[in-house]
Design an enzyme around this catalytic site. Structure first.
Site, mmCIF file in Angstrom:
data_model
loop_
_atom_site.group_PDB
_atom_site.id
_atom_site.type_symbol
_atom_site.label_atom_id
_atom_site.label_comp_id
_atom_site.label_asym_id
_atom_site.label_seq_id
_atom_site.Cartn_x
_atom_site.Cartn_y
_atom_site.Cartn_z
ATOM 1 N N ARG A 40 -2.564 -2.150 -3.469
ATOM 2 C CA ARG A 40 -3.830 -1.465 -3.187
ATOM 3 C C ARG A 40 -3.929 -0.198 -4.046
ATOM 4 O O ARG A 40 -3.026 0.635 -4.035
ATOM 5 C CB ARG A 40 -3.897 -1.077 -1.708
ATOM 6 N N HIS A 92 -13.507 2.158 0.058
ATOM 7 C CA HIS A 92 -13.436 1.121 1.113
ATOM 8 C C HIS A 92 -14.024 -0.211 0.649
ATOM 9 O O HIS A 92 -14.477 -1.015 1.482
ATOM 10 C CB HIS A 92 -14.217 1.542 2.382
ATOM 11 N N ARG A 140 -13.699 15.612 6.862
ATOM 12 C CA ARG A 140 -14.415 15.815 5.592
ATOM 13 C C ARG A 140 -15.884 16.148 5.844
ATOM 14 O O ARG A 140 -16.508 15.563 6.731
ATOM 15 C CB ARG A 140 -14.340 14.554 4.722
ATOM 16 N N GLU A 158 -8.418 -5.379 5.297
ATOM 17 C CA GLU A 158 -8.314 -5.055 3.874
ATOM 18 C C GLU A 158 -7.124 -5.751 3.221
ATOM 19 O O GLU A 158 -7.191 -6.173 2.068
ATOM 20 C CB GLU A 158 -8.237 -3.532 3.708
ATOM 21 N N ASN A 184 0.870 -1.169 0.000
ATOM 22 C CA ASN A 184 0.000 0.000 0.000
ATOM 23 C C ASN A 184 0.909 1.221 0.000
ATOM 24 O O ASN A 184 1.442 1.617 1.038
ATOM 25 C CB ASN A 184 -0.885 -0.039 1.254
#
Ligand code: AMP
Length: 397
Positions: free
Chosen positions: A90, A179, A240, A385, A7
């Protein structure tokens, strides 16, 4: 079979080496401050931990160091690089260019470059990491695993915005979600836990972390999700804003004297629960603040739970029923008051929530927080993940 999961960010590179027979993590770690003074690699493996304080001017040097750590005398877990059967990378955004996990070829890299403008902070960095890995491990197969793939099953009516259809076609402006690997993992784990096949279940998966998204998973496939063209959409998050009227954005930009790009930065970095509370983006701080009577911390928590609940209800309607709600990620796994506030008042849907089970200590396992006779099961499932990336890469091989 051993799969290396990578990643890569612009100045970081996280990795895990996973043994696919046991699905155990053999080694993991991360390089920090790549291309910046003071770079280092923190590596774990073979029961030990080591920090490599080495100069890493670029991602190629970083991945070379990761391989050194994997081969290290003390914390190493392999004898030769050939033991790594493949690398799974990823990738945050796929646009409409990729619908599923893809084996890397020169053409694939060219196509990947077309996605850069969709995720300018993430995808170019991931491509840099990918190219560095190819240079260092030219004979090892590489796969791209996209955060967006799981959402590629959404129907057009769910992913389209109400804009001119020709603009969607020409510019690819639509909902892509995020996600996806996490939603996919926890939905599959929920089915396993409940002793059902994914096809039998209507699940709302709530990935609640610094970035938060909620998905409707009907019969094992995603039919809708709360994030949009970018991960700015949906519920308000750490910093956010989540969904906001586009006209309010233009109005605010004018009042604050911000240009388009500064305005998007403001919505990404200065809003969310941090903006509402004026205290922190971290839910641990918000919970502590609310406990001490800070009203804006409480308001931020209330808004977050309210907005998550709104998605849960609308997704139950979209699927025409609900069998299970799953909570995962930093907040979903660790913040009982959020889970309780989301589930409170959902009795009409068949949710019988157990406050007692909800408050039990997080031991890292799957936990059922609905009462035994609840029609809708409510579960906490730790996400993984990296394991999904490794599984998808192994399946592709
Ligand atoms: P994630 O992005 O999944 O790593 O989630 C990060 C967020 O989860 C943090 O910003 C916190 O708000 C929240 N979080 C993580 N760990 C805990 C914890 N032990 N207790 C409460 N909240 C937590």
């Amino acid at each position: 079979m051993k799969i290396l999961v990578v990643n890569a960010g612009s100045s970081s590179l996280k990795y895990q080496l996973i043994d696919m027979e046991t699905e155990k993590v053999l080694a993991k770690g991360g390089c920090e401050r790549i291309g910046i003074r003071g770079s280092l690699l923190k590596a774990k493996g073979n029961g030990g931990e080591k920090v490599f304080k080495e100069n890493m001017p670029n991602h190629k040097v970083a991945i070379e160091l990761v391989l050194d750590a994997l081969l290290d005398e003390e914390i190493g877990v392999i004898k030769s690089m050939d033991e790594i059967d493949a690398v799974g990378h990823r990738i945050v955004a796929s646009g409409e260019y990729f619908k599923k996990t893809t084996l890397v070829t020169p053409e694939v890299i060219t196509t990947l470059e077309k996605t850069f403008e969709l995720a300018p902070l993430h995808n170019p960095a991931a491509a840099t990491g990918l190219k560095a890995c190819i240079e260092v491990m030219p004979n090892t197969p590489m796969a791209l695993v996209f955060d967006t793939s799981f959402h590629s099953t959404m129907p057009e009516k769910a992913y389209l915005y109400g804009i001119d259809y020709n603009d969607y076609k020409e510019f690819g402006v639509r909902k892509y979600g995020a996600h996806g690997t996490s939603h996919k993992f926890v939905a599959a784990e929920a089915a396993k836990y409940l002793g059902k096949t994914p096809e039998e279940l209507k699940i709302v998966t709530c990935h609640l972390g610094n970035g938060s998204s909620i998905s409707a998973v009907d019969g094992g496939v995603c039919v809708d999700t709360s994030m949009g063209f970018t991960p700015l959409a949906g519920v308000l998050m750490g910093t956010r804003s989540g969904d906001i009227d586009a006209s309010a954005v233009e109005f605010l930009a004018r009042k604050k004297g911000l240009n388009h790009s500064d305005m998007v930065t403001y919505l990404n970095k200065n809003c969310g629960v941090a903006g509402i509370s004026g205290v922190s983006s971290d839910f641990r701080d918000l919970c502590a603040g609310a406990k001490k009577g800070n009203e804006r911390c409480q308001l931020a928590l209330d808004m977050f739970a309210y907005q998550v609940k709104r998605f849960v209800g609308s997704y139950a309607a979209v699927m025409g029923g609900l069998d299970c709600i799953v909570f995962t990620a930093g907040i979903g796994e660790n913040t009982p008051c959020v889970r309780e506030d989301v589930c409170k008042g959902l009795e009409f849907l068949g949710v019988k929530f157990s406050s007692k089970a909800n408050k039990a200590k997080n031991d890292g396992s799957i936990r059922e927080i609905s009462k035994g006779n609840s029609k809708v099961k409510v579960l906490i499932i730790p996400t993984n993940e990296e394991l999904v990336i490794a599984r998808e890469t192994a399946e592709l091989l």
